[in-house]
Design a protein around this motif. Structure first.
Motif, short mmCIF file in Angstrom:
data_model
loop_
_atom_site.label_atom_id
_atom_site.label_comp_id
_atom_site.label_asym_id
_atom_site.label_seq_id
_atom_site.Cartn_x
_atom_site.Cartn_y
_atom_site.Cartn_z
N ASN A 125 16.96 7.81 4.09
CA ASN A 125 17.55 6.90 5.07
C ASN A 125 18.72 6.09 4.54
OD1 ASN A 125 15.72 7.04 7.63
ND2 ASN A 125 14.36 7.17 5.86
N GLY A 126 19.21 6.43 3.36
CA GLY A 126 20.39 5.77 2.82
C GLY A 126 20.21 4.31 2.49
N LEU A 127 19.00 3.90 2.14
CA LEU A 127 18.73 2.49 1.81
C LEU A 127 19.00 2.24 0.33
CD1 LEU A 127 15.42 2.03 3.83
CD2 LEU A 127 17.73 1.37 4.51
N THR A 128 19.60 1.10 0.03
CA THR A 128 19.89 0.74 -1.36
C THR A 128 19.28 -0.60 -1.74
OG1 THR A 128 22.01 -0.26 -0.71
CG2 THR A 128 22.05 2.07 -1.38
N ILE A 129 18.50 -1.19 -0.87
CA ILE A 129 17.83 -2.46 -1.14
C ILE A 129 16.90 -2.26 -2.33
CG2 ILE A 129 16.35 -4.27 -0.16
CD1 ILE A 129 16.95 -2.65 2.61
N PRO A 130 16.96 -3.11 -3.34
CA PRO A 130 16.02 -2.97 -4.45
C PRO A 130 14.58 -3.12 -3.94
CG PRO A 130 17.79 -4.49 -5.01
CD PRO A 130 17.92 -4.20 -3.55
N TYR A 174 11.67 7.83 1.13
CA TYR A 174 12.11 7.23 2.39
C TYR A 174 13.47 6.57 2.20
CZ TYR A 174 12.18 4.79 6.81
OH TYR A 174 12.55 4.36 8.06
N TRP A 175 13.65 5.83 1.11
CA TRP A 175 14.92 5.17 0.83
C TRP A 175 16.03 6.22 0.76
CZ3 TRP A 175 12.26 1.26 1.90
CH2 TRP A 175 12.59 -0.05 1.59
N ALA A 176 15.81 7.31 0.01
CA ALA A 176 16.82 8.35 -0.15
C ALA A 176 17.14 9.02 1.19
CB ALA A 176 16.36 9.38 -1.17
N ASP A 195 0.80 -1.23 0.00
CA ASP A 195 0.00 0.00 0.00
C ASP A 195 0.83 1.28 0.00
OD1 ASP A 195 -2.51 -1.20 -0.04
OD2 ASP A 195 -2.66 -1.29 2.14
N GLN A 196 1.91 1.34 -0.77
CA GLN A 196 2.67 2.58 -0.88
C GLN A 196 3.22 2.73 -2.29
OE1 GLN A 196 5.55 2.57 2.44
NE2 GLN A 196 4.58 4.51 2.95
N ASP A 197 3.18 3.96 -2.78
CA ASP A 197 3.64 4.18 -4.15
C ASP A 197 5.15 4.44 -4.19
OD1 ASP A 197 4.21 6.97 -3.74
OD2 ASP A 197 2.13 7.47 -4.18
N ALA A 198 5.68 4.46 -5.39
CA ALA A 198 7.12 4.56 -5.61
C ALA A 198 7.70 5.88 -5.11
CB ALA A 198 7.45 4.36 -7.09
N VAL A 199 6.94 6.95 -5.19
CA VAL A 199 7.45 8.25 -4.74
C VAL A 199 7.69 8.22 -3.23
CG1 VAL A 199 6.90 10.70 -4.48
CG2 VAL A 199 6.39 9.53 -6.64
#
Length: 184
Positions: free
Chosen positions: A118-123, A114-116, A105-109
């Motif tokens: 928090n420094g996450l690089t997990i695909p 959130y990834w950016a 239930d969350q879109d790509a934006v």
């Protein structure tokens, strides 16, 4: 005194809404068992990853995989992200294991921000509904599946209790060792 009561009420309401973001699917689930449990073969699914790759469950044959279901608003998910990132850096970045995080239930934006932040690089694959999630489970996130090269689920971790580094390392090493043993 009256202002303090109002502040406490808002705090409690806010806390409950944060907690419910992880478990608010209970009304959808009823008392249904998980759709995928240890020993089951992965269900058929297709997701588009944040880099544009299309991943089908059948394409995971011959490769161990690590699948995380999450929502960035879930407090338990936020606690697991750094651990999953560590596991990805250790086992996935070099291609030994396929890692994918699938939002519920969350879109790509939203996920990308959130990834950016928090420094996450997990695909990741952003899913705006629960279609893929419901192929695996009906309630609770985070949800982690460690899958062997035959697409058989070897371990499932949920929010009760959250996975530890030791738990994940043990299960990942076990799956990777089996591949080494079959190559001999």
């Amino acid at each position: 005194m009256c202002d303090m009561k109002i502040d406490v009420r808002y705090f409690i309401i806010g806390l409950l809404s944060l907690v419910s973001s992880c478990v608010n699917e209970k009304e959808d689930a009823g008392m249904q068992p998980d759709a995928v449990e240890v020993g089951d073969v992965l269900p058929e699914f297709t997701v588009v990853m944040n880099d544009g790759r299309v991943v089908e469950s059948g394409s995971l044959q011959g490769q161990p995989s690590f699948i995380l279901f999450f929502n960035t608003e879930c407090g338990d998910c936020r606690r697991e992200f750094p651990l999953v990132q560590q596991m990805y850096e250790r086992y996935g970045a070099d291609g030994r294991m396929v890692f994918m995080a699938i939002s519920r239930d969350q879109d790509a934006v939203v996920v990308g921000e959130y990834w950016a932040d928090n420094g996450l690089t997990i695909p990741f694959s952003a899913q705006t509904d629960r279609t893929v999630y419901h192929l695996f489970a009906y309630s609770s996130i985070p949800r982690i599946y460690v899958v062997d090269a035959s697409r058989v689920v070897r371990a499932v971790f949920t929010d009760s209790p959250l996975a530890t580094s030791e738990d994940l390392t043990y299960e990942i090493e076990r799956v990777l060792t089996e591949i080494k043993d079959t190559e001999k």
